[in-house]
Scaffold this active site. Structure first.
Site, PDB file in Angstrom:
ATOM      1  N   SER A  66      -8.223 -48.437  23.675  1.00  0.00           N
ATOM      2  CA  SER A  66      -7.941 -49.704  24.353  1.00  0.00           C
ATOM      3  C   SER A  66      -6.564 -49.720  24.999  1.00  0.00           C
ATOM      4  CB  SER A  66      -8.033 -50.867  23.365  1.00  0.00           C
ATOM      5  OG  SER A  66      -9.269 -50.848  22.694  1.00  0.00           O
TER       6      SER A  66
HETATM    7  N1  SAH Z   1     -10.317 -49.577  18.588  1.00  0.00           N
HETATM    8  C1  SAH Z   1     -10.490 -48.378  19.368  1.00  0.00           C
HETATM    9  C2  SAH Z   1     -11.108 -48.618  20.721  1.00  0.00           C
HETATM   10  C3  SAH Z   1     -12.538 -48.727  20.539  1.00  0.00           C
HETATM   11  S1  SAH Z   1     -13.610 -48.493  21.920  1.00  0.00           S
HETATM   12  C4  SAH Z   1      -9.194 -47.621  19.539  1.00  0.00           C
HETATM   13  O1  SAH Z   1      -8.155 -48.108  19.078  1.00  0.00           O
HETATM   14  O2  SAH Z   1      -9.234 -46.539  20.105  1.00  0.00           O
HETATM   15  C5  SAH Z   1     -15.025 -49.182  21.129  1.00  0.00           C
HETATM   16  C6  SAH Z   1     -15.669 -48.319  20.063  1.00  0.00           C
HETATM   17  O3  SAH Z   1     -16.718 -49.092  19.495  1.00  0.00           O
HETATM   18  C7  SAH Z   1     -16.325 -47.051  20.608  1.00  0.00           C
HETATM   19  O4  SAH Z   1     -15.806 -45.934  19.952  1.00  0.00           O
HETATM   20  C8  SAH Z   1     -17.811 -47.251  20.277  1.00  0.00           C
HETATM   21  O5  SAH Z   1     -18.475 -46.058  19.936  1.00  0.00           O
HETATM   22  C9  SAH Z   1     -17.752 -48.217  19.112  1.00  0.00           C
HETATM   23  N2  SAH Z   1     -18.976 -48.979  18.876  1.00  0.00           N
HETATM   24  C10 SAH Z   1     -19.873 -49.456  19.772  1.00  0.00           C
HETATM   25  N3  SAH Z   1     -20.866 -50.104  19.152  1.00  0.00           N
HETATM   26  C11 SAH Z   1     -20.613 -50.050  17.811  1.00  0.00           C
HETATM   27  C12 SAH Z   1     -21.289 -50.525  16.653  1.00  0.00           C
HETATM   28  N4  SAH Z   1     -22.445 -51.181  16.714  1.00  0.00           N
HETATM   29  N5  SAH Z   1     -20.719 -50.284  15.453  1.00  0.00           N
HETATM   30  C13 SAH Z   1     -19.543 -49.606  15.343  1.00  0.00           C
HETATM   31  N6  SAH Z   1     -18.876 -49.121  16.409  1.00  0.00           N
HETATM   32  C14 SAH Z   1     -19.397 -49.333  17.637  1.00  0.00           C
END
Ligand code: SAH
Length: 214
Positions: A66
């Site tokens: 992010s």
């Molecule tokens: N917080 C992260 C950014 C996350 S991007 C950081 O600091 O880098 C969003 C993430 O959510 C992705 O890796 C994606 O695979 C995950 N994601 C999507 N749907 C999800 C679900 N149902 N359960 C858990 N993770 C999920």
């Protein structure tokens, strides 16, 4: 400090300076983001000088780390206190989890892409945040074994606020979640005496929250 890290330090300081200028005033958030080595969470093939720019970056598997300002903004709203139990949905790179851990929180984080969960676990360990618990699984169910949580941060966007997560929030707990398809808004929820108070906030753009076993 290892020599290879020196070039990153001024970039990281400039990133924090920008976040401060954009209005984040909580010194605990700013110092955590000064301490956490953001570039380390970006897998090597994607790591470059833009690691500290105020934008998301690819981390593989179609996912992103992010934007720093949004990490700071959401962390600020959560008002994390040392020792609190925080659930994160969407571990991704592990960066947000590291920022929360650096602030003294006990972090539990769920990631649906197993390779990303593995990568995040390895980096968190190497960077001194081995206490962060990472689960490869579907975030819609939360993590009942460790519930209730003082705060929940969702970093992928569901169509609606997942009720299982609200149920795992302590009384007086806070939750922040980007909600919507296409255009999303951050939604802030607070539990007070069993009542849930909901407030719409900034327009944002996160990857969709994938429906797994729901
Ligand atoms: N917080 C992260 C950014 C996350 S991007 C950081 O600091 O880098 C969003 C993430 O959510 C992705 O890796 C994606 O695979 C995950 N994601 C999507 N749907 C999800 C679900 N149902 N359960 C858990 N993770 C999920």
């Amino acid at each position: 400090m290892p020599k290879e890290d020196e070039a990153w330090v001024p970039r990281r300081e400039a990133m924090v300076q920008l976040i401060r200028q954009r209005g984040i005033r909580d010194e605990r958030v700013l110092s955590a983001m000064t301490a956490v080595r953001r570039h380390r969470y970006i897998p090597e093939p994607f790591r470059n000088a833009r690691a500290y720019g105020d934008h998301p970056m690819p981390i593989g598997h179609g996912q992103t780390i992010s934007q720093p300002y949004i990490v700071a903004y959401m962390t600020d709203i959560l008002n994390v206190q040392p020792g609190e139990k925080i659930l994160e949905i969407g571990t991704g790179s592990g960066y947000q989890a590291a920022v929360l851990a650096e602030m003294g929180a006990k972090v539990f984080s769920i990631e649906i892409v197993p390779e990303l969960a593995e990568h995040a676990k390895a980096v968190l360990n190497a960077e001194g945040y081995g206490a962060v618990a990472v689960l490869a699984g579907d975030g819609y169910q939360g993590w009942p074994e460790y519930a209730p949580f003082d705060a929940i941060i969702v970093t992928c966007a569901p169509e609606n606020v997942p009720e299982a997560l609200v149920a795992q929030l302590k009384d007086d707990g806070r939750m922040i979640v980007p909600v919507g398809v296409g255009t999303q808004r951050l939604v802030i929820l607070r539990k007070r005496g069993g009542q849930v108070i909901k407030e719409d906030d900034l327009a944002v753009r996160f990857v969709p929250m994938v429906k797994g076993t729901e």
